[in-house]
Design a protein around this motif. Structure first.
Motif, PDB file in Angstrom:
ATOM      1  N   LEU A  89       0.953  -1.159  -0.017  1.00 49.62           N
ATOM      2  CA  LEU A  89      -0.099  -0.158  -0.035  1.00 49.62           C
ATOM      3  C   LEU A  89       0.927   1.362   0.054  1.00 49.62           C
ATOM      4  CD1 LEU A  89      -3.084   0.431   0.170  1.00 49.62           C
ATOM      5  CD2 LEU A  89      -2.786   0.727   2.478  1.00 49.62           C
ATOM      6  N   VAL A  90       1.815   1.217   0.871  1.00 53.27           N
ATOM      7  CA  VAL A  90       2.868   2.338   0.867  1.00 53.27           C
ATOM      8  C   VAL A  90       3.601   2.597  -0.496  1.00 53.27           C
ATOM      9  CG1 VAL A  90       4.740   3.270   2.296  1.00 53.27           C
ATOM     10  CG2 VAL A  90       2.936   2.347   3.214  1.00 53.27           C
ATOM     11  N   LEU A  91       4.240   1.608  -0.935  1.00 54.80           N
ATOM     12  CA  LEU A  91       5.156   1.469  -2.111  1.00 54.80           C
ATOM     13  C   LEU A  91       4.307   2.106  -3.466  1.00 54.80           C
ATOM     14  CD1 LEU A  91       7.416  -1.544  -1.351  1.00 54.80           C
ATOM     15  CD2 LEU A  91       7.872   0.873  -1.060  1.00 54.80           C
ATOM     16  N   MET A  92       2.978   1.591  -3.329  1.00 57.14           N
ATOM     17  CA  MET A  92       2.116   1.736  -4.582  1.00 57.14           C
ATOM     18  C   MET A  92       1.511   3.175  -4.261  1.00 57.14           C
ATOM     19  SD  MET A  92       0.464  -1.967  -5.433  1.00 57.14           S
ATOM     20  CE  MET A  92       0.098  -1.547  -6.907  1.00 57.14           C
ATOM     21  N   ARG A  93       1.593   3.862  -3.117  1.00 54.67           N
ATOM     22  CA  ARG A  93       0.944   4.975  -2.677  1.00 54.67           C
ATOM     23  C   ARG A  93      -0.434   4.918  -3.102  1.00 54.67           C
ATOM     24  NH1 ARG A  93       5.178   9.661  -5.523  1.00 54.67           N
ATOM     25  NH2 ARG A  93       7.037   8.907  -4.790  1.00 54.67           N
ATOM     26  N   ARG A  94      -1.048   3.939  -2.437  1.00 55.94           N
ATOM     27  CA  ARG A  94      -2.523   3.852  -2.486  1.00 55.94           C
ATOM     28  C   ARG A  94      -3.017   4.427  -0.876  1.00 55.94           C
ATOM     29  NH1 ARG A  94      -4.334  -0.099  -5.780  1.00 55.94           N
ATOM     30  NH2 ARG A  94      -2.739  -0.383  -7.579  1.00 55.94           N
ATOM     31  N   PRO A  95      -4.183   5.220  -1.158  1.00 61.98           N
ATOM     32  CA  PRO A  95      -4.619   5.550   0.479  1.00 61.98           C
ATOM     33  C   PRO A  95      -5.421   4.677   1.149  1.00 61.98           C
ATOM     34  CG  PRO A  95      -6.192   5.932  -1.506  1.00 61.98           C
ATOM     35  CD  PRO A  95      -5.254   5.380  -2.143  1.00 61.98           C
ATOM     36  N   TRP A  96      -5.174   4.648   2.265  1.00 58.17           N
ATOM     37  CA  TRP A  96      -5.855   3.741   3.471  1.00 58.17           C
ATOM     38  C   TRP A  96      -7.480   3.992   3.282  1.00 58.17           C
ATOM     39  CZ3 TRP A  96      -0.897   4.469   4.769  1.00 58.17           C
ATOM     40  CH2 TRP A  96      -0.200   3.191   5.166  1.00 58.17           C
ATOM     41  N   PRO A  97      -8.568   3.322   3.724  1.00 54.90           N
ATOM     42  CA  PRO A  97      -9.869   3.538   3.692  1.00 54.90           C
ATOM     43  C   PRO A  97      -9.969   4.839   4.648  1.00 54.90           C
ATOM     44  CG  PRO A  97      -9.627   1.273   3.716  1.00 54.90           C
ATOM     45  CD  PRO A  97      -8.390   1.920   3.593  1.00 54.90           C
ATOM     46  N   TRP A 137     -14.318   0.756   8.036  1.00 53.82           N
ATOM     47  CA  TRP A 137     -13.207   0.304   9.027  1.00 53.82           C
ATOM     48  C   TRP A 137     -13.925  -0.808   9.871  1.00 53.82           C
ATOM     49  CZ3 TRP A 137      -8.101   0.971  10.504  1.00 53.82           C
ATOM     50  CH2 TRP A 137      -7.270   1.892   9.565  1.00 53.82           C
ATOM     51  N   MET A 138     -15.022  -0.305  10.478  1.00 55.70           N
ATOM     52  CA  MET A 138     -15.821  -1.298  11.013  1.00 55.70           C
ATOM     53  C   MET A 138     -16.334  -2.446  10.599  1.00 55.70           C
ATOM     54  SD  MET A 138     -18.251   1.714  12.962  1.00 55.70           S
ATOM     55  CE  MET A 138     -19.486   0.565  13.705  1.00 55.70           C
ATOM     56  N   HIS A 139     -16.797  -2.285   9.287  1.00 58.46           N
ATOM     57  CA  HIS A 139     -16.855  -3.401   8.670  1.00 58.46           C
ATOM     58  C   HIS A 139     -15.891  -4.619   8.383  1.00 58.46           C
ATOM     59  CE1 HIS A 139     -21.139  -2.509   7.882  1.00 58.46           C
ATOM     60  NE2 HIS A 139     -20.695  -1.522   6.833  1.00 58.46           N
ATOM     61  N   LEU A 140     -14.729  -3.775   8.063  1.00 66.42           N
ATOM     62  CA  LEU A 140     -13.491  -4.666   7.855  1.00 66.42           C
ATOM     63  C   LEU A 140     -12.939  -5.359   9.300  1.00 66.42           C
ATOM     64  CD1 LEU A 140     -11.483  -2.397   5.367  1.00 66.42           C
ATOM     65  CD2 LEU A 140     -12.638  -4.279   4.870  1.00 66.42           C
ATOM     66  N   THR A 189     -18.835  -9.252   3.012  1.00 61.89           N
ATOM     67  CA  THR A 189     -17.792  -8.365   2.215  1.00 61.89           C
ATOM     68  C   THR A 189     -18.769  -7.961   0.958  1.00 61.89           C
ATOM     69  OG1 THR A 189     -15.736  -9.470   2.982  1.00 61.89           O
ATOM     70  CG2 THR A 189     -15.764  -8.235   0.929  1.00 61.89           C
ATOM     71  N   ARG A 190     -19.452  -8.881   0.405  1.00 59.27           N
ATOM     72  CA  ARG A 190     -20.182  -8.599  -0.792  1.00 59.27           C
ATOM     73  C   ARG A 190     -21.138  -7.521  -0.576  1.00 59.27           C
ATOM     74  NH1 ARG A 190     -18.879  -8.271  -5.458  1.00 59.27           N
ATOM     75  NH2 ARG A 190     -20.830  -7.718  -6.903  1.00 59.27           N
ATOM     76  N   LYS A 191     -21.708  -7.456   0.670  1.00 54.87           N
ATOM     77  CA  LYS A 191     -22.887  -6.801   0.951  1.00 54.87           C
ATOM     78  C   LYS A 191     -22.520  -5.495   1.400  1.00 54.87           C
ATOM     79  CE  LYS A 191     -27.515  -6.579   2.934  1.00 54.87           C
ATOM     80  NZ  LYS A 191     -28.451  -7.493   3.660  1.00 54.87           N
ATOM     81  N   TYR A 192     -21.322  -5.532   2.340  1.00 50.37           N
ATOM     82  CA  TYR A 192     -21.194  -4.196   3.171  1.00 50.37           C
ATOM     83  C   TYR A 192     -19.815  -3.670   2.896  1.00 50.37           C
ATOM     84  CZ  TYR A 192     -25.106  -5.846   6.023  1.00 50.37           C
ATOM     85  OH  TYR A 192     -26.300  -6.277   6.649  1.00 50.37           O
ATOM     86  N   THR A 220      -6.134  -3.055   5.379  1.00 48.67           N
ATOM     87  CA  THR A 220      -6.953  -2.712   6.731  1.00 48.67           C
ATOM     88  C   THR A 220      -7.413  -3.786   7.568  1.00 48.67           C
ATOM     89  OG1 THR A 220      -7.190  -0.804   5.429  1.00 48.67           O
ATOM     90  CG2 THR A 220      -8.549  -1.229   7.353  1.00 48.67           C
ATOM     91  N   GLN A 221      -8.035  -4.869   6.765  1.00 46.37           N
ATOM     92  CA  GLN A 221      -8.724  -5.993   7.194  1.00 46.37           C
ATOM     93  C   GLN A 221      -7.589  -6.671   8.020  1.00 46.37           C
ATOM     94  OE1 GLN A 221      -9.491  -9.304   5.030  1.00 46.37           O
ATOM     95  NE2 GLN A 221     -11.464  -9.679   5.910  1.00 46.37           N
TER      96      GLN A 221
END
Length: 252
Positions: free
Chosen positions: A52-60, A66-69, A172-175, A189-190
């Motif tokens: 995530l850091v190396l590809m510079r992707r954002p955390w949710p 975050w609660m769902h994860l 996961t599919r629903k939420y 994050t999960q």
């Protein structure tokens, strides 16, 4: 081309999770089940968050996401991983892998019975019944009571783990998927939240002497990096791509 990419990820995921049972079988020769789970979660989380850091992707950023994860991290990682690791010391890894193949069946059953995301048809009901009969034949509980066969409790632990996977996939599919979050950020994050939950449980379930031989160490590394890290990226991509998404929730 997109469908081909999804198929490749599906096959890679099957291979990664299929071999994970062999790695667990070797790992429990030197670590307790709790230590195996804590190690694989920590390594998997490290790999995913490093990507995530190396590809510079954002955390949710959404608190609800975050609660769902956190829910999927416990139901889809901590609990089934502990059950499979415990079963690894009681039944052959090949049997664990066969029982894990019932995950699509568990997912379909949960989706149809609990979340009502899809219509229930006669064909699907018959398919679920046939799948359930196949699981019963694999378990062969009558041989257990007759004094033979493979450990029944280890097999039942695998089936409960598979049911957890089914609940987690459907959840996961629903939420989770409707948020359209980054396919690396979601499992990162999960796994981070699952590792935190396992650290809380560690004083109670990750006790015992550690015998870190070369095969045990190699198995843990492969289990964490491939079977828990990279595999979960493929998993969330597949869930997002396989069928149309439910309506997107508000981003709060």
């Amino acid at each position: 081309m997109a469908a081909w990419g999804t198929t490749v990820r599906f096959l890679a995921l099957g291979a990664a999770w299929g071999t994970s049972f062999l790695f667990m079988r070797v790992a429990v020769q030197g670590l307790s089940p709790g230590q195996v789970v804590l190690s694989r979660l920590a390594l998997g989380g490290l790999v995913l968050n490093l990507l995530l850091v190396l590809m510079r992707r954002p955390w949710p950023r959404q608190r609800k996401l975050w609660m769902h994860l956190a829910v999927t991290g416990i139901i889809g990682c901590v609990v089934p991983f502990l059950l499979f690791a415990w079963a690894a010391g009681r039944i052959p890894s090949g049997l664990s892998s066969v029982l894990n193949a019932a995950t699509p069946l568990a997912t379909a059953a949960v989706t149809l019975a609990a979340t009502r995301q899809e219509k229930v048809g006669l064909r699907r009901i018959l398919g679920l019944c046939v799948g359930a009969l196949g699981i019963l034949l694999v378990l062969s509980p009558w041989r257990f009571y007759a004094g033979g066969g493979v450990d029944l409790w280890g097999q039942l632990a695998c089936l409960v783990a598979v049911l957890c996977f089914g609940v987690a996939f459907s959840y996961t599919r629903k939420y989770v998927s409707p948020y359209g979050a980054d396919p690396i950020a979601v499992p990162a994050t999960q796994m981070l939240l699952a590792t935190a939950a396992m650290l809380v449980l560690a004083p109670f379930v990750a006790l015992g002497e550690m015998r870190l031989t070369a095969p045990v160490a190699a198995s843990i590394i492969l289990l964490g990096v491939v079977g828990t890290g990279l595999a979960y990226v493929w998993n969330f991509r597949i869930i997002a791509e396989w069928v149309p998404l439910p309506p997107r929730p508000s981003r709060t």
